[in-house]
Design a protein around this motif. Structure first.
Motif, PDB file in Angstrom:
ATOM      1  N   GLY A 108      27.180  14.785  17.919  1.00 37.79           N
ATOM      2  CA  GLY A 108      25.845  14.744  17.333  1.00 37.79           C
ATOM      3  C   GLY A 108      24.997  13.594  17.821  1.00 37.79           C
ATOM      4  N   ALA A 109      23.714  13.705  17.585  1.00 34.83           N
ATOM      5  CA  ALA A 109      22.697  12.705  17.921  1.00 34.83           C
ATOM      6  C   ALA A 109      22.492  12.589  19.441  1.00 34.83           C
ATOM      7  CB  ALA A 109      23.037  11.349  17.318  1.00 34.83           C
ATOM      8  N   GLY A 136      24.643  15.631  20.574  1.00 34.49           N
ATOM      9  CA  GLY A 136      24.389  16.906  19.898  1.00 34.49           C
ATOM     10  C   GLY A 136      23.365  17.782  20.579  1.00 34.49           C
ATOM     11  N   TYR A 137      23.001  17.445  21.824  1.00 34.36           N
ATOM     12  CA  TYR A 137      21.931  18.191  22.478  1.00 34.36           C
ATOM     13  C   TYR A 137      22.439  19.177  23.529  1.00 34.36           C
ATOM     14  CZ  TYR A 137      18.755  15.595  19.682  1.00 34.36           C
ATOM     15  OH  TYR A 137      18.086  15.102  18.589  1.00 34.36           O
ATOM     16  N   ALA A 163      27.046  15.828  13.421  1.00 37.75           N
ATOM     17  CA  ALA A 163      25.788  15.283  12.893  1.00 37.75           C
ATOM     18  C   ALA A 163      24.630  15.746  13.765  1.00 37.75           C
ATOM     19  CB  ALA A 163      25.870  13.759  12.836  1.00 37.75           C
ATOM     20  N   MET A 164      24.292  17.014  13.629  1.00 44.31           N
ATOM     21  CA  MET A 164      23.244  17.601  14.483  1.00 44.31           C
ATOM     22  C   MET A 164      22.137  18.247  13.682  1.00 44.31           C
ATOM     23  SD  MET A 164      25.663  19.511  17.235  1.00 44.31           S
ATOM     24  CE  MET A 164      27.033  19.930  16.197  1.00 44.31           C
ATOM     25  N   GLY A 165      22.149  18.046  12.388  1.00 45.63           N
ATOM     26  CA  GLY A 165      21.158  18.705  11.540  1.00 45.63           C
ATOM     27  C   GLY A 165      21.564  20.138  11.240  1.00 45.63           C
ATOM     28  N   LYS A 168      22.608  23.849  12.941  1.00 45.31           N
ATOM     29  CA  LYS A 168      23.396  23.754  14.176  1.00 45.31           C
ATOM     30  C   LYS A 168      24.803  23.216  13.880  1.00 45.31           C
ATOM     31  CE  LYS A 168      22.984  22.131  18.927  1.00 45.31           C
ATOM     32  NZ  LYS A 168      22.184  21.364  19.895  1.00 45.31           N
ATOM     33  N   GLY A 186      24.097  15.717   9.067  1.00 48.93           N
ATOM     34  CA  GLY A 186      22.713  15.472   9.489  1.00 48.93           C
ATOM     35  C   GLY A 186      22.471  14.208  10.279  1.00 48.93           C
ATOM     36  N   GLY A 187      21.576  13.371   9.787  1.00 44.30           N
ATOM     37  CA  GLY A 187      21.168  12.187  10.532  1.00 44.30           C
ATOM     38  C   GLY A 187      22.038  10.956  10.292  1.00 44.30           C
ATOM     39  N   ASP A 190      22.350   8.379  13.084  1.00 46.23           N
ATOM     40  CA  ASP A 190      21.128   7.580  13.263  1.00 46.23           C
ATOM     41  C   ASP A 190      21.168   6.364  12.345  1.00 46.23           C
ATOM     42  OD1 ASP A 190      19.781   9.422  15.031  1.00 46.23           O
ATOM     43  OD2 ASP A 190      19.485  10.702  13.299  1.00 46.23           O
ATOM     44  N   ARG A 213      11.669   7.820   3.789  1.00 42.34           N
ATOM     45  CA  ARG A 213      11.873   8.490   5.084  1.00 42.34           C
ATOM     46  C   ARG A 213      10.574   9.102   5.580  1.00 42.34           C
ATOM     47  NH1 ARG A 213      17.351  11.898   5.598  1.00 42.34           N
ATOM     48  NH2 ARG A 213      16.931  11.598   7.797  1.00 42.34           N
ATOM     49  N   ARG A 220       8.207  14.277   9.287  1.00 39.01           N
ATOM     50  CA  ARG A 220       9.056  15.004   8.341  1.00 39.01           C
ATOM     51  C   ARG A 220       8.234  15.770   7.305  1.00 39.01           C
ATOM     52  NH1 ARG A 220      14.476  13.282   8.865  1.00 39.01           N
ATOM     53  NH2 ARG A 220      15.091  14.393   7.009  1.00 39.01           N
ATOM     54  N   ARG A 223       8.717  19.442   7.054  1.00 41.85           N
ATOM     55  CA  ARG A 223       9.957  19.879   6.403  1.00 41.85           C
ATOM     56  C   ARG A 223       9.884  19.671   4.905  1.00 41.85           C
ATOM     57  NH1 ARG A 223      14.880  17.251   9.573  1.00 41.85           N
ATOM     58  NH2 ARG A 223      15.746  17.713   7.543  1.00 41.85           N
TER      59      ARG A 223
HETATM   60  N1  UDP Z   1      20.302  16.449  16.529  1.00 44.95           N
HETATM   61  C1  UDP Z   1      21.288  16.823  17.416  1.00 44.95           C
HETATM   62  N2  UDP Z   1      21.112  17.965  18.121  1.00 44.95           N
HETATM   63  C2  UDP Z   1      20.027  18.757  18.000  1.00 44.95           C
HETATM   64  C3  UDP Z   1      19.032  18.367  17.064  1.00 44.95           C
HETATM   65  C4  UDP Z   1      19.207  17.217  16.342  1.00 44.95           C
HETATM   66  O1  UDP Z   1      22.296  16.146  17.558  1.00 44.95           O
HETATM   67  O2  UDP Z   1      19.935  19.795  18.689  1.00 44.95           O
HETATM   68  C5  UDP Z   1      20.517  15.218  15.755  1.00 44.95           C
HETATM   69  C6  UDP Z   1      19.346  14.269  15.719  1.00 44.95           C
HETATM   70  O3  UDP Z   1      19.391  13.423  16.847  1.00 44.95           O
HETATM   71  C7  UDP Z   1      19.631  13.537  14.419  1.00 44.95           C
HETATM   72  C8  UDP Z   1      20.304  14.604  13.550  1.00 44.95           C
HETATM   73  O4  UDP Z   1      20.740  15.602  14.439  1.00 44.95           O
HETATM   74  O5  UDP Z   1      20.562  12.520  14.679  1.00 44.95           O
HETATM   75  C9  UDP Z   1      19.386  15.316  12.564  1.00 44.95           C
HETATM   76  O6  UDP Z   1      18.914  14.479  11.695  1.00 44.95           O
HETATM   77  P1  UDP Z   1      17.980  14.947  10.532  1.00 44.95           P
HETATM   78  O7  UDP Z   1      17.489  13.702   9.912  1.00 44.95           O
HETATM   79  O8  UDP Z   1      16.990  15.967  10.998  1.00 44.95           O
HETATM   80  O9  UDP Z   1      19.023  15.710   9.626  1.00 44.95           O
HETATM   81  P2  UDP Z   1      19.089  15.858   8.050  1.00 44.95           P
HETATM   82  O10 UDP Z   1      20.057  14.837   7.611  1.00 44.95           O
HETATM   83  O11 UDP Z   1      17.711  15.702   7.493  1.00 44.95           O
HETATM   84  O12 UDP Z   1      19.619  17.279   7.963  1.00 44.95           O
END
Ligand code: UDP
Length: 245
Positions: A108-109, A136-137, A163-165, A168, A186-187, A190, A213, A220, A223
């Motif tokens: 992720g990230a 995570g890309y 940790a990709m949101g 996904k 999620g994040g 980060d 946030r 954001r 969302r």
């Molecule tokens: N991210 C990722 N791959 C993707 C899209 C997002 O790894 O294709 C990562 C992004 O860098 C961030 C996390 O996923 O670190 C998403 O964080 P976000 O705050 O949107 O998630 P939430 O906790 O709000 O679901």
């Protein structure tokens, strides 16, 4: 396990203590657990998409992330346990991994964030073993994804952190052989990397972390626009939030 149903999402009604017991049972090999941590935005997305709903509800632990879920409980006079956020649960899991010298894999990230976060994790939890990591890309259903999954299945981590949101990370977790614990959070990387600061403690406690946030990341807003709609659905639907199980 008792659940609190919020617009169809079946949240596990667990206290911090109960959660720790489940995590420890999982690492001792009793039962693998897949953890998801939905917030109101995710609940709304799942509410409109049966496949996403199934992805969430087929997880072993569905933890309340986001103060909106607690507000829903309050509005409907449901007495549920305190929320267990994705980041707090991840920290708990990492500390158990440190204590028991477990193998952890991170996905992720962005790469730089991931490396920074993993460095911090190794510093704080020196006894856990990082057996692999990937940013995570990558595209869903791609060759790259297949390679990552093969690497995870080969290295057999005890713990898999995705940790990709949403969605996904949840879709990805469902594709791997189940480690003892897997979590979509999620994040979190980060925050751990230090790239994104969490709100001050008093703001977290008062339930205003979403506001913090929003100020830090104004994009954001798109969302978060869904949150008033979420609350309206909770208030006006008769069976929008109730205990079951
Ligand atoms: N991210 C990722 N791959 C993707 C899209 C997002 O790894 O294709 C990562 C992004 O860098 C961030 C996390 O996923 O670190 C998403 O964080 P976000 O705050 O949107 O998630 P939430 O906790 O709000 O679901």
């Amino acid at each position: 396990m008792e659940t609190v149903n919020v617009l169809g999402v079946k949240f596990s009604n667990v206290s911090a203590e109960m959660l720790e017991t489940v995590l420890r049972e999982a690492v001792s090999g009793e039962k693998n657990v897949r953890i998801v941590t939905p917030n109101p935005e995710i609940v709304m997305a799942a509410h409109k998409d049966a496949e996403l709903m199934e992805l969430i509800n087929s997880s072993d632990l569905v933890l309340k992330d986001g103060v909106g879920i607690k507000i829903a409980e309050k509005l409907k006079h449901v007495e549920g346990f305190e929320r267990q956020t994705g980041i707090a649960t991840l920290e708990k899991i990492l500390s158990i991994a440190d204590e028991l010298r477990l193998k952890v894999y991170f996905v992720g990230a962005k790469e730089a964030t991931l490396f920074k976060a993993v460095d911090k994790i190794k510093e704080k939890y020196p006894n856990l073993e990082v057996v692999g990591m990937h940013d995570g890309y990558f595209k869903e259903n791609s060759e790259e994804e297949t390679k990552i999954i093969a690497d995870i299945n080969k290295k057999k981590p005890d713990i898999l952190v995705a940790a990709m949101g949403f969605p996904k990370q949840e879709k990805f977790l469902a594709l791997t052989e189940t480690p003892k614990i897997s979590i979509g959070c999620g994040g979190s990387l980060d925050v751990i990397s230090g790239n994104v600061k969490r709100a001050p403690k008093w703001m977290q406690k008062a339930g205003f972390e979403w506001f913090y946030r929003l100020i830090k990341e104004p994009k954001r807003i798109k969302r978060q626009m869904v949150i008033p709609l979420f609350l309206a659905k909770i208030i006006f639907n008769k069976k929008s939030c109730f205990k079951e199980g």
